[in-house]
Design a protein around this motif. Structure first.
Motif, short mmCIF file in Angstrom:
data_model
loop_
_atom_site.label_atom_id
_atom_site.label_comp_id
_atom_site.label_asym_id
_atom_site.label_seq_id
_atom_site.Cartn_x
_atom_site.Cartn_y
_atom_site.Cartn_z
N ASN A 39 0.85 -1.19 0.00
CA ASN A 39 0.00 0.00 0.00
C ASN A 39 0.88 1.24 0.00
OD1 ASN A 39 -1.90 1.98 0.36
ND2 ASN A 39 -2.41 1.42 2.46
N ALA A 40 1.01 1.89 -1.15
CA ALA A 40 1.83 3.10 -1.25
C ALA A 40 1.01 4.37 -1.06
CB ALA A 40 2.53 3.13 -2.61
N SER A 41 -0.25 4.23 -0.69
CA SER A 41 -1.09 5.41 -0.50
C SER A 41 -0.90 6.02 0.88
CB SER A 41 -2.57 5.05 -0.71
OG SER A 41 -3.04 4.25 0.35
N ALA A 42 -1.51 7.16 1.11
CA ALA A 42 -1.37 7.88 2.37
C ALA A 42 -2.39 7.43 3.42
CB ALA A 42 -1.52 9.38 2.12
N SER A 43 -3.27 6.50 3.04
CA SER A 43 -4.29 5.99 3.97
C SER A 43 -4.24 4.47 4.02
CB SER A 43 -5.68 6.42 3.50
OG SER A 43 -5.79 7.82 3.45
N SER A 44 -4.73 3.91 5.12
CA SER A 44 -4.81 2.46 5.20
C SER A 44 -5.85 1.95 4.20
CB SER A 44 -5.16 2.01 6.62
OG SER A 44 -6.45 2.46 6.96
N VAL A 45 -5.71 0.69 3.81
CA VAL A 45 -6.62 0.06 2.86
C VAL A 45 -7.02 -1.30 3.41
CG1 VAL A 45 -6.80 -0.93 0.54
CG2 VAL A 45 -5.59 1.22 0.86
N ASP A 46 -8.32 -1.59 3.38
CA ASP A 46 -8.81 -2.90 3.78
C ASP A 46 -8.82 -3.83 2.58
OD1 ASP A 46 -9.19 -2.13 6.40
OD2 ASP A 46 -11.35 -1.82 6.19
N VAL A 47 -8.35 -5.05 2.79
CA VAL A 47 -8.38 -6.10 1.78
C VAL A 47 -9.32 -7.18 2.32
CG1 VAL A 47 -7.03 -7.82 0.52
CG2 VAL A 47 -5.99 -5.62 1.15
N THR A 48 -10.28 -7.59 1.50
CA THR A 48 -11.28 -8.57 1.94
C THR A 48 -11.16 -9.84 1.11
OG1 THR A 48 -12.80 -6.80 2.57
CG2 THR A 48 -13.75 -8.99 2.27
N ILE A 49 -11.14 -10.98 1.80
CA ILE A 49 -11.25 -12.28 1.15
C ILE A 49 -12.68 -12.76 1.41
CG2 ILE A 49 -10.38 -14.63 0.96
CD1 ILE A 49 -7.77 -13.67 2.24
N ALA A 50 -13.40 -13.03 0.33
CA ALA A 50 -14.81 -13.43 0.46
C ALA A 50 -14.93 -14.80 1.11
CB ALA A 50 -15.47 -13.44 -0.91
N GLY A 51 -15.81 -14.88 2.10
CA GLY A 51 -16.10 -16.16 2.74
C GLY A 51 -16.80 -17.09 1.76
N LEU A 91 -10.99 -11.71 -4.04
CA LEU A 91 -10.39 -10.60 -3.31
C LEU A 91 -11.02 -9.27 -3.70
CD1 LEU A 91 -6.74 -11.73 -4.05
CD2 LEU A 91 -8.07 -12.26 -2.02
N SER A 92 -11.13 -8.38 -2.74
CA SER A 92 -11.54 -7.01 -3.03
C SER A 92 -10.77 -6.06 -2.13
CB SER A 92 -13.06 -6.82 -2.84
OG SER A 92 -13.44 -7.09 -1.52
N TYR A 93 -10.69 -4.82 -2.57
CA TYR A 93 -9.88 -3.81 -1.90
C TYR A 93 -10.75 -2.58 -1.65
CZ TYR A 93 -6.44 -6.82 -4.15
OH TYR A 93 -5.73 -7.92 -4.59
N GLU A 94 -10.56 -1.96 -0.49
CA GLU A 94 -11.28 -0.74 -0.16
C GLU A 94 -10.95 0.36 -1.16
OE1 GLU A 94 -11.88 2.05 3.77
OE2 GLU A 94 -10.03 0.89 3.58
N ALA A 95 -9.72 0.41 -1.60
CA ALA A 95 -9.25 1.34 -2.62
C ALA A 95 -8.15 0.63 -3.40
CB ALA A 95 -8.71 2.62 -1.98
N THR A 96 -7.98 1.01 -4.66
CA THR A 96 -6.95 0.35 -5.46
C THR A 96 -5.85 1.31 -5.93
OG1 THR A 96 -8.30 0.65 -7.45
CG2 THR A 96 -8.50 -1.47 -6.28
#
Length: 106
Positions: A39-51, A91-96
């Protein structure tokens, strides 16, 4: 969905290829497979693995969310409990933006 190529770590060395995160990402699961997220952005990012599937209680298996801090890297296990009918984790990401990923097999 786009399957991320799995890089197998070998005694010859080398490094995995990182690509831009995409909310259509999928990855091979397995006890030695790991999703590496940078994550090279200035904010944290959530990564989700679908159940996938259901628990013995009948409830849906929960999604698993990992937070990758700003300017940090996370190594996320791709356990087989997240395998969909195609044998892949979804997989999905809060921001990419400014987020890259690779899959390695240890």
């Amino acid at each position: 969905m786009a399957l991320i190529t799995t890089h197998t770590i070998s005694t010859d060395g080398g490094a995995p290829t990182f690509g831009a995160a995409d909310n259509a990402d999928t990855a091979e699961t397995g006890s030695t497979n790991v999703l590496v997220v940078k994550n090279a952005s200035a904010s944290s990012v959530d990564v989700t693995i679908a159940g996938q599937g259901t628990l013995a209680s009948g409830a849906d298996y929960p999604d698993r969310v990992y937070t990758v801090a700003a300017s940090e890297e996370a190594w996320i296990p791709l356990l087989s409990v997240y395998r969909n009918v195609d044998g892949e984790a979804e997989l999905s990401y809060e921001a990419t933006a400014d987020v890259t990923r690779a899959v390695v097999r240890l």
